[in-house]
Design a protein around this motif. Structure first.
Motif, PDB file in Angstrom:
ATOM      1  N   LEU A  89      -1.172  -1.091   8.005  1.00  0.00           N
ATOM      2  CA  LEU A  89      -1.891  -0.444   8.677  1.00  0.00           C
ATOM      3  C   LEU A  89      -3.262  -0.652   8.794  1.00  0.00           C
ATOM      4  O   LEU A  89      -3.831  -1.122   7.610  1.00  0.00           O
ATOM      5  N   GLY A  90      -4.102  -0.558   9.968  1.00  0.00           N
ATOM      6  CA  GLY A  90      -5.545  -0.962   9.648  1.00  0.00           C
ATOM      7  C   GLY A  90      -6.030  -0.276  11.065  1.00  0.00           C
ATOM      8  O   GLY A  90      -5.311   0.170  11.820  1.00  0.00           O
ATOM      9  N   HIS A  91      -7.415  -0.234  11.002  1.00  0.00           N
ATOM     10  CA  HIS A  91      -8.174   0.484  12.118  1.00  0.00           C
ATOM     11  C   HIS A  91      -8.477  -0.762  13.110  1.00  0.00           C
ATOM     12  O   HIS A  91      -8.691  -2.005  12.913  1.00  0.00           O
ATOM     13  N   ASN A  92      -8.154  -0.508  14.618  1.00  0.00           N
ATOM     14  CA  ASN A  92      -8.567  -1.585  15.588  1.00  0.00           C
ATOM     15  C   ASN A  92     -10.140  -1.782  15.244  1.00  0.00           C
ATOM     16  O   ASN A  92     -10.861  -0.767  15.230  1.00  0.00           O
ATOM     17  N   LEU A  93     -10.303  -3.127  15.865  1.00  0.00           N
ATOM     18  CA  LEU A  93     -11.791  -3.549  15.854  1.00  0.00           C
ATOM     19  C   LEU A  93     -12.339  -3.215  16.824  1.00  0.00           C
ATOM     20  O   LEU A  93     -12.854  -4.098  17.596  1.00  0.00           O
ATOM     21  N   SER A  94     -12.617  -1.918  17.454  1.00  0.00           N
ATOM     22  CA  SER A  94     -13.283  -1.459  18.454  1.00  0.00           C
ATOM     23  C   SER A  94     -14.138  -0.119  17.910  1.00  0.00           C
ATOM     24  O   SER A  94     -13.962   0.331  16.703  1.00  0.00           O
ATOM     25  N   LYS A 124      16.572   4.926  -7.641  1.00  0.00           N
ATOM     26  CA  LYS A 124      15.879   3.966  -8.320  1.00  0.00           C
ATOM     27  C   LYS A 124      14.488   3.960  -7.690  1.00  0.00           C
ATOM     28  O   LYS A 124      14.392   4.426  -6.622  1.00  0.00           O
ATOM     29  N   PRO A 125      13.405   3.400  -8.444  1.00  0.00           N
ATOM     30  CA  PRO A 125      12.173   3.541  -7.630  1.00  0.00           C
ATOM     31  C   PRO A 125      12.068   2.697  -6.496  1.00  0.00           C
ATOM     32  O   PRO A 125      12.637   1.750  -6.392  1.00  0.00           O
ATOM     33  N   THR A 126      11.223   3.138  -5.420  1.00  0.00           N
ATOM     34  CA  THR A 126      11.194   2.574  -4.278  1.00  0.00           C
ATOM     35  C   THR A 126       9.914   1.769  -4.206  1.00  0.00           C
ATOM     36  O   THR A 126       8.768   2.110  -4.613  1.00  0.00           O
ATOM     37  N   LYS A 127       9.951   0.418  -3.780  1.00  0.00           N
ATOM     38  CA  LYS A 127       8.628  -0.452  -3.879  1.00  0.00           C
ATOM     39  C   LYS A 127       7.767   0.050  -2.864  1.00  0.00           C
ATOM     40  O   LYS A 127       8.248   0.150  -1.728  1.00  0.00           O
ATOM     41  N   PHE A 128       6.299  -0.035  -2.979  1.00  0.00           N
ATOM     42  CA  PHE A 128       5.512   0.365  -2.119  1.00  0.00           C
ATOM     43  C   PHE A 128       4.455  -0.906  -1.965  1.00  0.00           C
ATOM     44  O   PHE A 128       3.807  -1.128  -2.858  1.00  0.00           O
ATOM     45  N   VAL A 129       4.215  -1.626  -0.854  1.00  0.00           N
ATOM     46  CA  VAL A 129       3.547  -2.730  -1.048  1.00  0.00           C
ATOM     47  C   VAL A 129       2.346  -2.302   0.304  1.00  0.00           C
ATOM     48  O   VAL A 129       2.651  -2.043   1.430  1.00  0.00           O
ATOM     49  N   LEU A 130       0.967  -2.043  -0.333  1.00  0.00           N
ATOM     50  CA  LEU A 130       0.038  -1.826   0.570  1.00  0.00           C
ATOM     51  C   LEU A 130      -0.990  -3.126   0.940  1.00  0.00           C
ATOM     52  O   LEU A 130      -1.538  -3.723  -0.136  1.00  0.00           O
ATOM     53  N   MET A 131      -1.131  -3.384   2.141  1.00  0.00           N
ATOM     54  CA  MET A 131      -2.196  -4.458   2.395  1.00  0.00           C
ATOM     55  C   MET A 131      -3.467  -3.643   2.464  1.00  0.00           C
ATOM     56  O   MET A 131      -3.506  -2.708   3.074  1.00  0.00           O
ATOM     57  N   ASN A 132      -4.422  -4.293   1.815  1.00  0.00           N
ATOM     58  CA  ASN A 132      -5.665  -3.831   1.520  1.00  0.00           C
ATOM     59  C   ASN A 132      -6.920  -4.755   1.921  1.00  0.00           C
ATOM     60  O   ASN A 132      -6.847  -5.596   2.653  1.00  0.00           O
ATOM     61  N   THR A 133      -7.836  -4.813   0.922  1.00  0.00           N
ATOM     62  CA  THR A 133      -9.063  -5.868   1.261  1.00  0.00           C
ATOM     63  C   THR A 133      -9.634  -6.286  -0.082  1.00  0.00           C
ATOM     64  O   THR A 133      -9.729  -5.515  -0.984  1.00  0.00           O
ATOM     65  N   THR A 134     -10.130  -7.420  -0.130  1.00  0.00           N
ATOM     66  CA  THR A 134     -10.655  -8.014  -1.458  1.00  0.00           C
ATOM     67  C   THR A 134     -11.877  -7.286  -1.745  1.00  0.00           C
ATOM     68  O   THR A 134     -12.640  -7.460  -2.938  1.00  0.00           O
ATOM     69  N   GLY A 135     -12.786  -6.653  -0.493  1.00  0.00           N
ATOM     70  CA  GLY A 135     -13.699  -5.939  -0.738  1.00  0.00           C
ATOM     71  C   GLY A 135     -13.787  -4.651  -1.740  1.00  0.00           C
ATOM     72  O   GLY A 135     -14.660  -4.001  -2.049  1.00  0.00           O
ATOM     73  N   ASN A 136     -12.386  -4.414  -1.875  1.00  0.00           N
ATOM     74  CA  ASN A 136     -12.079  -3.108  -2.676  1.00  0.00           C
ATOM     75  C   ASN A 136     -11.984  -3.508  -4.196  1.00  0.00           C
ATOM     76  O   ASN A 136     -10.808  -4.369  -4.262  1.00  0.00           O
ATOM     77  N   ALA A 183       9.460   7.266  -9.200  1.00  0.00           N
ATOM     78  CA  ALA A 183      10.051   7.282  -7.909  1.00  0.00           C
ATOM     79  C   ALA A 183       9.296   6.226  -7.148  1.00  0.00           C
ATOM     80  O   ALA A 183       9.999   5.856  -5.912  1.00  0.00           O
ATOM     81  N   ILE A 184       8.200   5.756  -7.468  1.00  0.00           N
ATOM     82  CA  ILE A 184       7.445   4.668  -6.527  1.00  0.00           C
ATOM     83  C   ILE A 184       6.857   3.763  -7.477  1.00  0.00           C
ATOM     84  O   ILE A 184       6.157   4.034  -8.426  1.00  0.00           O
ATOM     85  N   ASP A 185       7.287   2.408  -7.311  1.00  0.00           N
ATOM     86  CA  ASP A 185       6.406   1.321  -8.091  1.00  0.00           C
ATOM     87  C   ASP A 185       5.585   0.739  -6.756  1.00  0.00           C
ATOM     88  O   ASP A 185       5.999   0.954  -5.710  1.00  0.00           O
ATOM     89  N   TRP A 186       4.141   0.164  -7.126  1.00  0.00           N
ATOM     90  CA  TRP A 186       3.629  -0.235  -6.134  1.00  0.00           C
ATOM     91  C   TRP A 186       2.800  -1.753  -6.311  1.00  0.00           C
ATOM     92  O   TRP A 186       2.639  -1.857  -7.452  1.00  0.00           O
ATOM     93  N   THR A 187       2.396  -1.970  -5.409  1.00  0.00           N
ATOM     94  CA  THR A 187       1.424  -3.326  -5.616  1.00  0.00           C
ATOM     95  C   THR A 187       0.331  -3.032  -4.212  1.00  0.00           C
ATOM     96  O   THR A 187       0.833  -2.862  -3.053  1.00  0.00           O
ATOM     97  N   VAL A 188      -0.941  -3.257  -4.378  1.00  0.00           N
ATOM     98  CA  VAL A 188      -1.925  -3.345  -3.376  1.00  0.00           C
ATOM     99  C   VAL A 188      -2.380  -4.845  -3.392  1.00  0.00           C
ATOM    100  O   VAL A 188      -2.819  -5.388  -4.311  1.00  0.00           O
ATOM    101  N   VAL A 189      -1.992  -5.647  -2.187  1.00  0.00           N
ATOM    102  CA  VAL A 189      -2.178  -6.877  -1.751  1.00  0.00           C
ATOM    103  C   VAL A 189      -3.908  -7.063  -1.180  1.00  0.00           C
ATOM    104  O   VAL A 189      -3.951  -6.344  -0.073  1.00  0.00           O
ATOM    105  N   ARG A 190      -4.636  -7.788  -1.828  1.00  0.00           N
ATOM    106  CA  ARG A 190      -6.135  -7.853  -1.434  1.00  0.00           C
ATOM    107  C   ARG A 190      -6.294  -9.201  -0.654  1.00  0.00           C
ATOM    108  O   ARG A 190      -6.639 -10.062  -1.510  1.00  0.00           O
ATOM    109  N   PRO A 191      -6.137  -9.430   0.703  1.00  0.00           N
ATOM    110  CA  PRO A 191      -6.624 -10.842   0.973  1.00  0.00           C
ATOM    111  C   PRO A 191      -7.999 -10.636   1.082  1.00  0.00           C
ATOM    112  O   PRO A 191      -8.722  -9.596   1.421  1.00  0.00           O
TER     113      PRO A 191
END
Length: 253
Positions: A89-94, A124-136, A183-191
């Motif tokens: 998910l992300g915000h539209n560039l408008s 078992k724990p559910t994987k949660f992968v979040l797309m984020n930003t390297t500015g964070n 319940a949740i294992d996570w990773t935040v991906v920062r491109p």
């Protein structure tokens, strides 16, 4: 320390819920997961935004809805039985997308999806992968930045709502969900700066940025982000390496 990736080995079939599936990276992630033979549930507001060759795939289930407009019961139903949840998910560039409502699209979606996962009582724990930003920055690690960059990021945080949204979404996983893995294992991906490439190329993954997101930004192709997110979901070694972390991904030039 870095890890360098081009391809991975896939395990058995899994089911993944993808939100933001109609976006530029989300579509690529859906396609990558389907190409690996997995089942995908894609929540999209406009089904026509998905290519026909994806919609025709029998392993894809398309849910036509806005994730924030689904009830708790509906979200729990879609999450139930899923091995992983991925958010592109992300915000539209408008002007409307950047400054309009919902200001906390990503954060609110992460919160509600995590609540739905916990409500599903998975064995078992559910994987949660979040797309984020390297500015964070990952505040679990020492990631120093210059005073000038700190000032600019501070202004962006105040003036550009999507940046604060990205920070809060990652912090929800990092602080509220934490590392207990019940319940949740996570990773935040920062491109870094996102670009379009037609094919997956070699890329490098680091625990923290190796360059300034403001003054020396690198490039990351969306298809490489999708490939890495798919690896996290489907490859056990990749997941064990990066779960509970906020890896940064750059194209390998």
């Amino acid at each position: 320390m870095k890890s360098k990736t081009l391809k991975s080995t896939e395990g058995s079939e899994v089911t993944i819920l993808v939100v933001g599936a109609s976006g530029a990276t989300g579509r690529l992630l859906v396609e990558e997961l389907l190409n690996r033979g997995h089942y995908v549930i894609a929540i999209v507001r406009s089904p026509e935004s998905l290519p026909n060759h994806l919609v025709d795939n029998l392993k894809l289930t398309v849910v036509i809805a806005s994730v924030l407009e689904l009830s708790d019961a509906e979200l729990a139903q879609h999450v139930g039985g899923c091995d992983a949840v991925a958010s592109c998910l992300g915000h539209n560039l408008s002007l409307k997308g950047i400054f309009g409502q919902p200001r906390r699209l990503v954060t609110d979606a992460v919160r509600r999806l995590c609540y739905a996962i916990k409500s599903s009582n998975s064995m078992k724990p559910t994987k949660f992968v979040l797309m984020n930003t390297t500015g964070n920055r990952n505040r679990d690690l020492h990631e120093p930045i210059s005073f000038a960059q700190k000032c600019i990021i501070g202004l962006i945080r105040i003036l550009v709502p999507p940046h604060a949204d990205n920070e809060e979404a990652a912090d929800y996983l990092r602080v509220e969900i934490g590392q207990d893995g019940q319940a949740i294992d996570w990773t935040v991906v920062r491109p870094d700066s996102l670009i379009n490439n037609e094919k997956v190329t070699a890329y490098e993954v680091y625990p923290s940025p190796t360059r300034s997101a403001i003054f020396d930004a690198g490039k990351t192709s969306r298809i490489n982000v999708a490939h890495f997110m798919a690896d996290l979901i489907t490859d056990a070694d990749t997941w064990q390496r990066w779960k509970g972390q906020m890896p940064v991904i750059y194209n390998d030039h």
